[in-house]
Design an enzyme around this catalytic site. Structure first.
Site, PDB file in Angstrom:
ATOM      1  N   LYS A  27      58.801  -8.516  46.633  1.00  0.00           N
ATOM      2  CA  LYS A  27      57.834  -9.298  45.829  1.00  0.00           C
ATOM      3  C   LYS A  27      58.577 -10.174  44.802  1.00  0.00           C
ATOM      4  O   LYS A  27      58.210 -11.324  44.564  1.00  0.00           O
ATOM      5  CB  LYS A  27      56.826  -8.385  45.143  1.00  0.00           C
ATOM      6  CG  LYS A  27      55.798  -7.775  46.089  1.00  0.00           C
ATOM      7  CD  LYS A  27      55.051  -8.847  46.856  1.00  0.00           C
ATOM      8  CE  LYS A  27      54.027  -8.287  47.797  1.00  0.00           C
ATOM      9  NZ  LYS A  27      53.375  -9.357  48.601  1.00  0.00           N
ATOM     10  N   TYR A  35      59.529  -2.817  48.601  1.00  0.00           N
ATOM     11  CA  TYR A  35      58.320  -3.640  48.457  1.00  0.00           C
ATOM     12  C   TYR A  35      58.413  -4.483  47.178  1.00  0.00           C
ATOM     13  O   TYR A  35      58.218  -5.695  47.203  1.00  0.00           O
ATOM     14  CB  TYR A  35      57.111  -2.729  48.401  1.00  0.00           C
ATOM     15  CG  TYR A  35      55.801  -3.366  48.032  1.00  0.00           C
ATOM     16  CD1 TYR A  35      55.173  -3.048  46.829  1.00  0.00           C
ATOM     17  CD2 TYR A  35      55.165  -4.258  48.887  1.00  0.00           C
ATOM     18  CE1 TYR A  35      53.956  -3.607  46.491  1.00  0.00           C
ATOM     19  CE2 TYR A  35      53.944  -4.812  48.559  1.00  0.00           C
ATOM     20  CZ  TYR A  35      53.348  -4.481  47.355  1.00  0.00           C
ATOM     21  OH  TYR A  35      52.129  -5.036  47.022  1.00  0.00           O
ATOM     22  N   GLN A  50      43.583  -4.398  53.600  1.00  0.00           N
ATOM     23  CA  GLN A  50      42.610  -4.015  52.572  1.00  0.00           C
ATOM     24  C   GLN A  50      42.053  -5.244  51.844  1.00  0.00           C
ATOM     25  O   GLN A  50      40.836  -5.399  51.712  1.00  0.00           O
ATOM     26  CB  GLN A  50      43.265  -3.094  51.524  1.00  0.00           C
ATOM     27  CG  GLN A  50      42.277  -2.618  50.475  1.00  0.00           C
ATOM     28  CD  GLN A  50      42.932  -1.998  49.245  1.00  0.00           C
ATOM     29  OE1 GLN A  50      44.125  -2.169  49.007  1.00  0.00           O
ATOM     30  NE2 GLN A  50      42.149  -1.326  48.447  1.00  0.00           N
ATOM     31  N   ARG A  68      46.678  -6.990  64.694  1.00  0.00           N
ATOM     32  CA  ARG A  68      45.778  -6.075  65.413  1.00  0.00           C
ATOM     33  C   ARG A  68      44.374  -6.670  65.438  1.00  0.00           C
ATOM     34  O   ARG A  68      43.934  -7.294  64.482  1.00  0.00           O
ATOM     35  CB  ARG A  68      45.706  -4.725  64.699  1.00  0.00           C
ATOM     36  CG  ARG A  68      47.019  -4.000  64.540  1.00  0.00           C
ATOM     37  CD  ARG A  68      46.831  -2.702  63.755  1.00  0.00           C
ATOM     38  NE  ARG A  68      46.108  -2.939  62.498  1.00  0.00           N
ATOM     39  CZ  ARG A  68      46.708  -3.420  61.392  1.00  0.00           C
ATOM     40  NH1 ARG A  68      47.985  -3.770  61.431  1.00  0.00           N
ATOM     41  NH2 ARG A  68      46.036  -3.620  60.283  1.00  0.00           N
TER      42      ARG A  68
HETATM   43  C1  VAH Z   1      50.883  -0.159  46.482  1.00  0.00           C
HETATM   44  N1  VAH Z   1      48.568  -0.890  46.433  1.00  0.00           N
HETATM   45  O1  VAH Z   1      50.455   0.903  46.038  1.00  0.00           O
HETATM   46  C2  VAH Z   1      49.949  -1.374  46.370  1.00  0.00           C
HETATM   47  C3  VAH Z   1      50.147  -2.110  45.072  1.00  0.00           C
HETATM   48  C4  VAH Z   1      50.484  -1.926  42.587  1.00  0.00           C
HETATM   49  C5  VAH Z   1      50.260  -1.191  43.866  1.00  0.00           C
HETATM   50  O2  VAH Z   1      51.188  -2.997  45.138  1.00  0.00           O
HETATM   51  O3  VAH Z   1      51.969  -0.286  47.008  1.00  0.00           O
END
Ligand code: VAH
Length: 317
Positions: free
Chosen positions: A145, A141, A14, A38
């Protein structure tokens, strides 16, 4: 200006899709190398297939192309990561460490490694979350980070690598669909509205989240990367704010253009992720250090999104 050759990892994602033309305009088409696992990019670019979990393949491109900067935009996002936590952790961390090692080994001028407001968790203040807050993320995630932020500080302190980072809010854009994020509803809703469809939102109507329009996210990224190194006082990741809104407020903004647009709410597993995140972000340090100032509010973003998506969906009518 030093001649720069930019490597974009995750160029078909994105943010990568939208950032690529900006980088080409800034550094020259021939000086930007787009890579992804890809070959589905829509943007015209110098492209190579690259799986950045493969350090040898990454280092080969860096050497062969004479890369001087890397924008590392490949990651498994919050919702998708929860479906296979160890896969997400391994992909996010192996790619990151390969990028930092390449930066050190080949003395790259700069490296951009995005973070996210997903780095915050339940013990950070929900309103105007400060730059220095407790980081106890609820998702793999977010954990990846926070780890990336600390690895970036380590490589800067120990090896002098100029690594820079932004804690992106939910990024909203028309150029491509996001994949696997908790804030993806805020992109999909525009697509459904412009096509005359109703929309079922996977978050509750009152779920307030920090968001940013892609144009602002891209400008913040380039302004950060072009700021003098002496101005950069944050080497974990800068808080970045654009706006904050709820699905109900976003719906009302769209209904000013499409009065008959209807939204229903069916919260799913992503509601718990969203509830662990801040509702608004204090980005005063970014404003002080490198002059950050957002340009888009909700009405202005809605106007832009609808105009661009009208072209996308109605040009073929
Ligand atoms: C998500 N778009 O939704 C990402 C982002 C703060 C949201 O890190 O995982």
């Amino acid at each position: 200006m030093k001649k720069e050759t930019i490597l974009v990892i995750g160029a078909n994602g994105q943010i990568g899709t939208a950032l690529l033309p900006r980088l080409q305009n800034t550094y020259g088409f021939g000086n930007v190398i787009a890579t992804d696992v890809r070959q589905t990019g829509t943007e015209e670019a110098i492209f190579e297939l690259l799986d950045a979990t493969n350090a040898l393949a990454l280092n080969d491109i860096v050497q062969r192309r004479g890369i001087t900067q890397i924008y590392h935009l490949a990651a498994v996002l919050s919702a998708k990561g929860e479906t296979d936590p160890l896969w997400a952790w391994n992909l996010n961390m192996q790619t990151l460490l390969n990028v930092l090692e390449a930066g050190r080994t080949f003395n790259l001028h700069k490296v951009f490694v995005p973070s996210s407001i997903a780095a915050f968790g339940e013990h950070a203040p929900k309103q105007e979350t400060p730059q220095s807050s407790v980081l106890d993320p609820a998702t793999v995630y977010g954990i990846s980070k926070v780890a990336a932020e600390n690895w970036s500080v380590y490589y800067h302190k120990r090896y002098g690598l100029d690594v820079r980072s932004l804690r992106y809010p939910g990024v909203i854009s028309y150029q491509s669909m996001p994949g696997g994020g908790t804030t993806d509803y805020a992109v999909a809703i525009y697509h459904e509205a412009v096509q005359g469809h109703d929309f079922e939102c996977f978050l509750a109507a009152d779920t307030r989240l920090p968001m940013i329009y892609m144009d602002d996210a891209l400008r913040a990224t380039l302004e950060l990367m072009e700021a003098p190194a002496d101005n950069i006082t944050v080497r974990t990741s800068y808080n970045l704010a654009g706006m904050s809104f709820t699905p109900a407020e976003l719906t009302a903004s769209i209904q000013r253009h499409f009065p008959d647009f209807k939204v229903t709410y069916a919260p799913d597993f992503r509601q718990a992720i969203a509830d662990s995140w801040p509702q608004s972000i204090d980005d005063s340090v970014a404003k002080k250090d490198w002059g950050w100032k957002p340009d888009f509010d909700l009405p202005k973003m809605t106007f832009e999104m609808i105009n661009h998506l009208n072209e996308l969906y109605h040009v073929t009518v």
